[in-house]
Design an enzyme around this catalytic site. Structure first.
Site, mmCIF file in Angstrom:
data_model
loop_
_atom_site.group_PDB
_atom_site.id
_atom_site.type_symbol
_atom_site.label_atom_id
_atom_site.label_comp_id
_atom_site.label_asym_id
_atom_site.label_seq_id
_atom_site.Cartn_x
_atom_site.Cartn_y
_atom_site.Cartn_z
ATOM 1 C CE1 TYR A 153 -2.134 3.669 10.825
ATOM 2 C CE2 TYR A 153 -1.168 2.316 9.104
ATOM 3 C CZ TYR A 153 -1.345 3.548 9.699
ATOM 4 O OH TYR A 153 -0.744 4.662 9.170
ATOM 5 C CG ASP A 241 -5.792 -2.623 4.617
ATOM 6 O OD1 ASP A 241 -4.894 -2.895 3.799
ATOM 7 O OD2 ASP A 241 -5.736 -1.668 5.407
ATOM 8 C CE LYS A 268 2.614 -0.990 4.374
ATOM 9 N NZ LYS A 268 3.115 0.124 5.147
HETATM 10 C C1 LIG Z 1 -2.888 -2.593 6.593
HETATM 11 C C2 LIG Z 1 -2.505 -1.233 6.154
HETATM 12 N N1 LIG Z 1 -3.393 -0.494 5.477
HETATM 13 C C3 LIG Z 1 -3.092 0.732 5.035
HETATM 14 C C4 LIG Z 1 -1.861 1.289 5.276
HETATM 15 C C5 LIG Z 1 -1.565 2.670 4.802
HETATM 16 O O1 LIG Z 1 -0.651 2.640 3.769
HETATM 17 P P1 LIG Z 1 0.240 3.932 3.463
HETATM 18 O O2 LIG Z 1 1.221 4.060 4.582
HETATM 19 O O3 LIG Z 1 0.871 3.629 2.145
HETATM 20 O O4 LIG Z 1 -0.695 5.085 3.406
HETATM 21 C C6 LIG Z 1 -0.904 0.554 5.966
HETATM 22 C C7 LIG Z 1 0.432 1.126 6.227
HETATM 23 O O5 LIG Z 1 1.228 0.630 6.967
HETATM 24 C C8 LIG Z 1 -1.233 -0.733 6.434
HETATM 25 O O6 LIG Z 1 -0.356 -1.454 7.136
#
Ligand SMILES: Cc1ncc(COP(=O)(O)O)c(C=O)c1O
Length: 444
Positions: A153, A241, A268
């Site tokens: 994700y 990520d 986050k």
């Molecule tokens: C690993 C990861 N990357 C990207 C995102 C996307 O972040 P956002 O919700 O701020 O768009 C999330 C969101 O939970 C995430 O867990």
């Protein structure tokens, strides 16, 4: 009435105001909200207030928050230091269409903590962060293909949201789907095969070092270093990520694994509770975002680096030093151990996977190597993940419907003990239902 109906009926009886507000919300928003990931049947509770470690819903029910807005509220709700810093900054205005001091300070703080990030830029979400990191990788390598892990994700832009299932990918650009190559987490061969089959076409590998939303399978020893070596061998970039995993140490999981990515996406905790994203890495790559560069990549955003987010983010990171991280990691591990013991004591097949302050429950045992294994266990367990979540909510514990938990700096050992006790009681309560629907999950 079996336990399933009992649990739902008790939830509905406790949350009449949420039920009414959900009905009203559905008239103006599909499903009554704007976040698919926070939906659960029959309707999610509307929260009225967050205070430290507690959430209170609009019916007055209190919850111990073990989700913390999906890990972003690492200091719990409405932390006084974060609020004070934010108030002081936004009293001078919120965003100016001009750079701000607070943005420089947060950028310096992040670059000092994460050595692979020589240059970085801010955006407003983790979604944007991964999207822009991928764009940078494509522009730098002049290649279009990108490898990602099945079940990983990375937010909601087209590349991030695409799966291997064309039917599930409604609305996602076909051209983007064509450029995605799916590998299996913890399986270096699956990555090597893609590089072999598409020599010279792959710009990079995008991976979350520990896939949190994917159910927290842990990387095997040398897996991330193996990805680094494969990327180098094929002149592609390695993109981490660390939107979530940055919380695991001052320098993120890359510091723990001792693997240096070319680019990193963040989000986050670096926004102190406000919308945020950032992406950064090697100077050579990131300088393409310099507006003075000849072959520059455009990157704008009305609220990029705004005063509220930057101030709160800076206060958040200052409070989250290595000793604070060690404390929440220890609490996370105590919670994971408590849940594991509870599964065992209840005579049920189940376990957690965890690293530091992050944990996830599973209705299976043995190694869980990748997201496909997580999904299979989840499917076999049928309604159990859902019922566990809803009954924990009935008993005042807030977590993600998929069984995801995390710890924050405002928790203490007594909170962990309390959560473990409730978890254990919930498993015992569910056991007769499990005996009917999933007898294979009873330990003989
Ligand atoms: C690993 C990861 N990357 C990207 C995102 C996307 O972040 P956002 O919700 O701020 O768009 C999330 C969101 O939970 C995430 O867990």
């Amino acid at each position: 009435m079996n336990r399933y109906h009992e649990i739902v009926a008790r939830y509905v009886a406790r949350t009449p105001k949420s039920q009414a507000l959900n009905a009203r919300a559905r008239r103006v928003m599909p499903g009554g909200d704007t976040r698919t990931g926070v939906y659960y049947a029959p309707y999610p509770a509307f929260m009225a207030q967050g205070d430290g470690k507690y959430l209170t819903d609009i019916d007055g029910n209190q919850y111990l928050d073990l989700l913390n807005n999906f890990t972003s509220l690492v200091h719990g709700h409405a932390h006084p230091a974060l609020l004070d810093a934010t108030r002081a900054n936004i009293a001078r205005g919120t965003a100016f269409a001009a750079p701000l001091l607070a943005q420089v300070e947060l950028a310096e703080t992040i670059a000092a903590r994460v050595p692979s990030i020589e240059l970085l830029r801010f955006c407003n979400s983790g979604t944007e962060a991964t999207m822009l990191a991928l764009r940078a990788a494509r522009a730098y390598t002049r290649r279009g293909g990108m490898i990602k892990m099945i079940g990983g994700y990375h937010g909601s832009h087209d590349f991030a949201a695409a799966t291997m299932d064309a039917e599930a990918d409604r609305g996602i650009a076909e051209g983007i789907r064509r450029d995605i190559y799916f590998a299996t987490f913890n399986d270096l061969d699956s990555v090597e095969k893609i590089f072999q089959a598409h020599a010279g076409e792959i710009a990079g590998i995008l991976v979350e070092p520990i896939p949190n939303a994917g159910g927290l399978p842990l990387p095997r020893e040398n897996y991330l270093a193996g990805l680094r070596a494969l990327a180098d061998k094929h002149k592609a970039l390695l993109i981490f990520d660390e939107v979530i995993t940055l919380r695991l140490s001052e320098g993120g999981y890359q510091q723990i694994a001792n693997v240096t990515p070319d680019l990193t996406a963040l989000g986050k905790i670096i926004g102190g509770g406000f919308p945020v994203g950032a992406f950064g890495g090697k100077r050579d790559i990131m300088r393409m975002f310099d507006p003075r560069a000849k072959n520059r990549i455009l990157h704008s955003g009305t609220f990029n680096g705004n005063n509220a987010t930057m101030a709160a983010g800076l206060a958040s990171l200052r409070l989250l030093d290595q000793s604070a991280i060690a404390r929440i990691n220890a609490l996370g591990q105590a919670l994971a151990q408590g849940f594991d013991d509870a599964f065992q004591e209840a005579g049920l097949v189940g376990k957690t996977t965890s690293y530091g302050s992050l944990l996830q429950t599973h209705w299976q045992r043995g190694e869980i190597a990748n997201m496909q294994a997580v999904a299979r266990g989840h499917q076999r367990a049928q309604d159990l993940p859902y019922l566990l979540h809803l009954e924990l909510a009935n008993r005042g514990i807030f977590c993600a419907a998929r069984g995801e938990f995390n710890t924050s700096t405002v928790l203490n050992q007594a909170d962990v003990n309390h959560a473990v006790m409730i978890f254990s009681e919930t498993l015992h309560y569910l056991k007769p239902y499990i005996a009917e629907t999933n007898p294979e999950l009873l330990v003989k």
